[in-house]
Design a protein around this motif. Structure first.
Motif, PDB file in Angstrom:
ATOM      1  N   VAL A  21     -31.394  10.699 -53.453  1.00 25.23           N
ATOM      2  CA  VAL A  21     -31.851   9.878 -52.322  1.00 25.23           C
ATOM      3  C   VAL A  21     -30.772  10.018 -51.314  1.00 25.23           C
ATOM      4  O   VAL A  21     -29.548  10.315 -51.486  1.00 25.23           O
ATOM      5  N   SER A  22     -31.113   9.808 -49.988  1.00 29.24           N
ATOM      6  CA  SER A  22     -30.120   9.488 -48.947  1.00 29.24           C
ATOM      7  C   SER A  22     -29.659   8.288 -48.600  1.00 29.24           C
ATOM      8  O   SER A  22     -28.466   8.167 -48.128  1.00 29.24           O
ATOM      9  N   SER A  23     -30.669   7.079 -48.865  1.00 34.73           N
ATOM     10  CA  SER A  23     -30.106   5.840 -48.717  1.00 34.73           C
ATOM     11  C   SER A  23     -31.131   4.865 -49.557  1.00 34.73           C
ATOM     12  O   SER A  23     -32.113   5.374 -50.048  1.00 34.73           O
ATOM     13  N   VAL A  24     -30.531   3.790 -49.952  1.00 35.23           N
ATOM     14  CA  VAL A  24     -31.175   2.636 -50.658  1.00 35.23           C
ATOM     15  C   VAL A  24     -30.889   1.483 -49.995  1.00 35.23           C
ATOM     16  O   VAL A  24     -29.846   0.834 -50.070  1.00 35.23           O
ATOM     17  N   ARG A  52     -35.795  -0.258 -51.302  1.00 38.84           N
ATOM     18  CA  ARG A  52     -36.332   0.480 -50.359  1.00 38.84           C
ATOM     19  C   ARG A  52     -35.538   1.980 -50.466  1.00 38.84           C
ATOM     20  O   ARG A  52     -34.320   1.890 -50.325  1.00 38.84           O
ATOM     21  N   ILE A  53     -36.176   2.958 -50.894  1.00 38.91           N
ATOM     22  CA  ILE A  53     -35.658   4.185 -51.022  1.00 38.91           C
ATOM     23  C   ILE A  53     -36.102   5.194 -50.037  1.00 38.91           C
ATOM     24  O   ILE A  53     -37.269   5.281 -49.842  1.00 38.91           O
ATOM     25  N   ASP A  54     -34.880   6.039 -49.664  1.00 39.95           N
ATOM     26  CA  ASP A  54     -35.319   7.225 -48.579  1.00 39.95           C
ATOM     27  C   ASP A  54     -34.713   8.170 -49.155  1.00 39.95           C
ATOM     28  O   ASP A  54     -33.357   8.326 -49.436  1.00 39.95           O
ATOM     29  N   GLY A  55     -35.316   9.499 -49.199  1.00 37.86           N
ATOM     30  CA  GLY A  55     -34.805  10.729 -49.592  1.00 37.86           C
ATOM     31  C   GLY A  55     -35.657  11.810 -49.379  1.00 37.86           C
ATOM     32  O   GLY A  55     -36.581  11.658 -48.584  1.00 37.86           O
ATOM     33  N   PRO A  56     -34.958  13.163 -49.702  1.00 39.30           N
ATOM     34  CA  PRO A  56     -35.869  14.381 -49.357  1.00 39.30           C
ATOM     35  C   PRO A  56     -37.228  14.444 -49.824  1.00 39.30           C
ATOM     36  O   PRO A  56     -38.046  14.952 -49.202  1.00 39.30           O
ATOM     37  N   SER A  57     -37.435  13.791 -50.927  1.00 41.14           N
ATOM     38  CA  SER A  57     -38.890  13.517 -51.273  1.00 41.14           C
ATOM     39  C   SER A  57     -39.673  12.605 -50.746  1.00 41.14           C
ATOM     40  O   SER A  57     -40.898  12.337 -51.162  1.00 41.14           O
ATOM     41  N   GLY A  58     -39.301  11.637 -49.950  1.00 39.30           N
ATOM     42  CA  GLY A  58     -39.981  10.619 -49.172  1.00 39.30           C
ATOM     43  C   GLY A  58     -39.332   9.493 -49.515  1.00 39.30           C
ATOM     44  O   GLY A  58     -38.136   9.266 -49.889  1.00 39.30           O
ATOM     45  N   GLN A  59     -40.264   8.410 -49.200  1.00 47.19           N
ATOM     46  CA  GLN A  59     -39.956   7.127 -49.376  1.00 47.19           C
ATOM     47  C   GLN A  59     -40.585   6.319 -50.508  1.00 47.19           C
ATOM     48  O   GLN A  59     -41.651   6.748 -50.720  1.00 47.19           O
ATOM     49  N   GLU A  61     -40.921   2.005 -52.520  1.00 48.13           N
ATOM     50  CA  GLU A  61     -40.542   0.847 -52.401  1.00 48.13           C
ATOM     51  C   GLU A  61     -40.783   0.196 -53.814  1.00 48.13           C
ATOM     52  O   GLU A  61     -41.623   0.358 -54.551  1.00 48.13           O
ATOM     53  N   TYR A  62     -39.869  -0.706 -54.267  1.00 50.42           N
ATOM     54  CA  TYR A  62     -40.193  -1.328 -55.616  1.00 50.42           C
ATOM     55  C   TYR A  62     -39.696  -2.722 -55.417  1.00 50.42           C
ATOM     56  O   TYR A  62     -38.771  -3.403 -54.916  1.00 50.42           O
ATOM     57  N   LEU A  63     -40.751  -3.784 -56.001  1.00 55.20           N
ATOM     58  CA  LEU A  63     -40.333  -5.118 -56.338  1.00 55.20           C
ATOM     59  C   LEU A  63     -39.223  -5.274 -57.361  1.00 55.20           C
ATOM     60  O   LEU A  63     -39.594  -4.754 -58.426  1.00 55.20           O
ATOM     61  N   VAL A  64     -38.208  -5.971 -57.193  1.00 52.82           N
ATOM     62  CA  VAL A  64     -37.261  -6.486 -58.306  1.00 52.82           C
ATOM     63  C   VAL A  64     -37.191  -7.850 -58.313  1.00 52.82           C
ATOM     64  O   VAL A  64     -37.153  -8.344 -57.143  1.00 52.82           O
ATOM     65  N   SER A  65     -36.960  -8.455 -59.531  1.00 54.17           N
ATOM     66  CA  SER A  65     -36.824  -9.655 -59.661  1.00 54.17           C
ATOM     67  C   SER A  65     -35.525 -10.242 -59.743  1.00 54.17           C
ATOM     68  O   SER A  65     -35.274 -11.474 -59.684  1.00 54.17           O
ATOM     69  N   GLY A  66     -34.402  -9.391 -59.888  1.00 52.46           N
ATOM     70  CA  GLY A  66     -33.432  -9.562 -60.224  1.00 52.46           C
ATOM     71  C   GLY A  66     -32.568  -8.403 -61.074  1.00 52.46           C
ATOM     72  O   GLY A  66     -33.223  -7.587 -61.199  1.00 52.46           O
ATOM     73  N   GLY A  67     -31.371  -8.397 -61.182  1.00 52.68           N
ATOM     74  CA  GLY A  67     -30.647  -7.616 -61.880  1.00 52.68           C
ATOM     75  C   GLY A  67     -29.334  -7.272 -61.464  1.00 52.68           C
ATOM     76  O   GLY A  67     -28.706  -8.090 -60.712  1.00 52.68           O
ATOM     77  N   PHE A  68     -28.652  -6.064 -61.706  1.00 46.53           N
ATOM     78  CA  PHE A  68     -27.664  -5.571 -61.332  1.00 46.53           C
ATOM     79  C   PHE A  68     -27.809  -4.284 -60.303  1.00 46.53           C
ATOM     80  O   PHE A  68     -28.404  -3.264 -60.751  1.00 46.53           O
ATOM     81  N   ALA A  69     -26.684  -3.982 -59.495  1.00 46.87           N
ATOM     82  CA  ALA A  69     -26.817  -2.398 -58.794  1.00 46.87           C
ATOM     83  C   ALA A  69     -25.132  -2.197 -59.065  1.00 46.87           C
ATOM     84  O   ALA A  69     -24.201  -2.834 -58.897  1.00 46.87           O
ATOM     85  N   GLU A  70     -25.104  -0.933 -59.463  1.00 43.98           N
ATOM     86  CA  GLU A  70     -23.664  -0.252 -59.561  1.00 43.98           C
ATOM     87  C   GLU A  70     -23.703   0.892 -58.542  1.00 43.98           C
ATOM     88  O   GLU A  70     -24.531   1.690 -58.923  1.00 43.98           O
TER      89      GLU A  70
END
Length: 138
Positions: A21-24, A52-59, A61-70
């Motif tokens: 991806v190029s950005s999230v 929201r994900i943007d990358g070479p293969s397109g965009q 979107e995912y609904l998330v209810s919580g969690g963690f990002a590293e």
């Protein structure tokens, strides 16, 4: 600077995405943020929202209810409590998530009568879930 970074999204049920991806855009607990290649290392909690994900293969979107990002310079891993591709979200999904948050709030009010912190956290989760349901409008 690299053009892409590795992105992985997993929930307890399944792996939902593993791609370059190029950005999230991340619904962080302390506010929305965008992770891009060469990002400084960071671990954050997620609040209910849309990833929201943007990358070479397109965009995507995912609904998330919580969690963690590293996040680090070359990769981003999201461990979501619950994640659903946004185009698959139904009103029933939203209602179920709101009811779970409502039950957690009621339990917190009973268990933590003299401890406002956990009750406030559960109330915030319920408010976030209700706002998300209004925002998605399914």
């Amino acid at each position: 600077m690299a053009d892409t970074m590795q992105f992985d999204l997993v929930s307890p049920e399944r792996s939902l995405a593993s791609l370059a991806v190029s950005s999230v855009q991340i619904p962080g607990a302390d506010g929305d943020m965008t992770a891009m290649p060469d990002h400084s290392p960071l671990i954050t909690t997620l609040r209910p929202g849309v990833l929201r994900i943007d990358g070479p293969s397109g965009q995507a979107e995912y609904l998330v209810s919580g969690g963690f990002a590293e996040i680090n310079a070359t990769s981003l891993s999201v461990l979501a409590e619950k994640a659903i591709p946004l185009n698959e979200v139904t009103r029933a999904h939203i209602d179920e998530m709101i009811e779970e948050a409502r039950a957690e709030h009621e339990t917190a009010k009973e268990v933590f009568k003299n401890e406002p912190g956990p009750v406030d956290d559960a109330a915030k989760l319920l408010a976030d879930m209700m706002a998300l349901g209004d925002h998605i409008n399914v």
